[in-house]
Design an enzyme around this catalytic site. Structure first.
Site, short mmCIF file in Angstrom:
data_model
loop_
_atom_site.label_atom_id
_atom_site.label_comp_id
_atom_site.label_asym_id
_atom_site.label_seq_id
_atom_site.Cartn_x
_atom_site.Cartn_y
_atom_site.Cartn_z
N THR A 52 -0.14 5.18 -2.03
CA THR A 52 0.30 4.88 -3.40
C THR A 52 -0.49 3.52 -3.95
OG1 THR A 52 2.53 5.80 -2.93
CG2 THR A 52 2.00 4.60 -5.02
N ARG A 101 5.87 -1.37 -6.51
CA ARG A 101 7.09 -0.79 -5.55
C ARG A 101 7.80 -1.58 -4.95
NH1 ARG A 101 5.15 2.92 -0.44
NH2 ARG A 101 5.01 4.25 -2.31
N1 CP Z 1 3.67 9.09 -0.25
C1 CP Z 1 3.66 7.76 -0.08
O1 CP Z 1 4.45 7.27 -1.07
O2 CP Z 1 2.94 7.06 0.61
P1 CP Z 1 2.77 5.42 1.07
O3 CP Z 1 3.90 4.83 1.41
O4 CP Z 1 1.73 5.18 1.88
O5 CP Z 1 2.23 4.84 -0.38
#
Ligand code: CP
Length: 304
Positions: A52, A101
């Site tokens: 992400t 995030r």
């Molecule tokens: N799919 C996804 O959110 O992967 P990451 O946690 O690596 O960002």
């Protein structure tokens, strides 16, 4: 001003526009390579990420923009006790758009309530939602299946904490005749709140992948979310409940596709990667194009 906090923040028509934009970006990337000249993306990752974060940052760079931010909350002033609201109020003075995030459910929503002039993109909030993974998932489904109606999708693994599953189920539930099969151990069942808008006749629940794999157009595998467990013994007991391998795939349709948001741990055996139904690595590339289209769309909405 528009934000993307949960998948239903965009209408079906708005998603269609995003998908058309993705088609244009893939066909003629050079036409978009200066769209974000002199623009800054704030990439605020209070929780680990590979896809992400890097796909957002790549998306912004490919659009001619620049990126500021952090990939570890430990290097931010949140460790000194700064509130998220204050952090966001400050970042708004620096950046044009923000992907965030956070381990806490509702963090992106809170950020969107605080800002005055910076679109907020939820890049995953705790075990709640992950709408830009939904974008990647929908673009992949559209590419391989050519439709969202009349599909049977099986979500397999950790449906309790799997935020990508919560978001994709909500997004697909808006289309016609979509059937959901929720495949999980009892302890990791889909939370009621994410089933409440699905008609009873449109979903069923089971703890057997083999029993239902032959009915599926899409199999969405997921990792058991170790970081959300209170008990490590409970995680150890459940982590390998489902392992997709070649033997199980013998029971699946020839045109079923296998999705996974990644990272994968044990739930898909590496031998499956060479099966042409396994499209989870292509899914990550579609995610980058989707994020390019999303940045363009939200910056245009802000300018309007
Ligand atoms: N799919 C996804 O959110 O992967 P990451 O946690 O690596 O960002």
């Amino acid at each position: 001003m528009k934000h993307l906090i949960e998948p239903l923040d965009f209408t079906i028509e708005e998603y269609e526009k995003l998908f058309s934009l993705v088609d244009d970006i893939i066909a003629k990337p050079e036409e978009f390579s200066h769209f974000c000249d002199n623009k800054l993306l704030a990439s605020l990752f209070f929780e680990p990420s590979t896809r992400t974060r890097l796909s957002f940052e790549t998306a912004m760079e490919r659009l001619g923009g620049k990126v500021i931010g952090f990939s570890d909350a430990g290097v931010s002033s949140s460790t000194k006790g700064e509130t998220l609201a204050d952090t966001i109020r400050v970042i708004e003075n620096y950046a044009d758009i923000c992907a965030m995030r956070h381990p806490k459910e509702g963090a992106a929503l809170l950020a969107s309530k605080v800002v005055k002039n910076m679109p907020i993109i939820n890049a995953g909030d705790g075990g709640h939602e992950h709408p830009t993974q939904t974008l990647a998932d929908l673009i992949t489904i559209r590419h391989y299946k050519g439709r969202f109606d009349n599909l049977t999708i099986g979500f397999c693994g950790d449906l309790k904490f799997g935020r990508t599953i919560h978001s994709l189920a909500r997004a697909l539930n808006r289309y016609k005749n979509v059937k959901f099969i929720f495949i999980s151990p009892e302890e990791l069942k889909m939370p009621e709140v994410f089933k409440q808008n699905i008609k009873k006749e449109n979903y069923k629940e089971t703890d057997s992948l083999v029993d239902v794999i032959g009915d599926l157009d899409i199999l969405y595998m997921s990792r058991v979310q170790k970081e959300r467990f209170v008990s490590s013994d409970e995680y150890e007991r459940l982590k390998d409940f489902f392992i997709l391998d070649r033997e199980k795939l013998k029971h699946a349709k020839d045109d079923m596709i296998i999705l996974h948001p990644l990272p994968r741990v044990n739930e898909i055996a590496p031998e499956v990667d060479s099966d042409e139904r396994a499209v989870y690595f292509q899914q990550t590339k579609f995610g980058m194009f989707g994020r390019m289209a999303l940045i363009i769309t939200l910056l245009e909405a802000k300018n309007d």
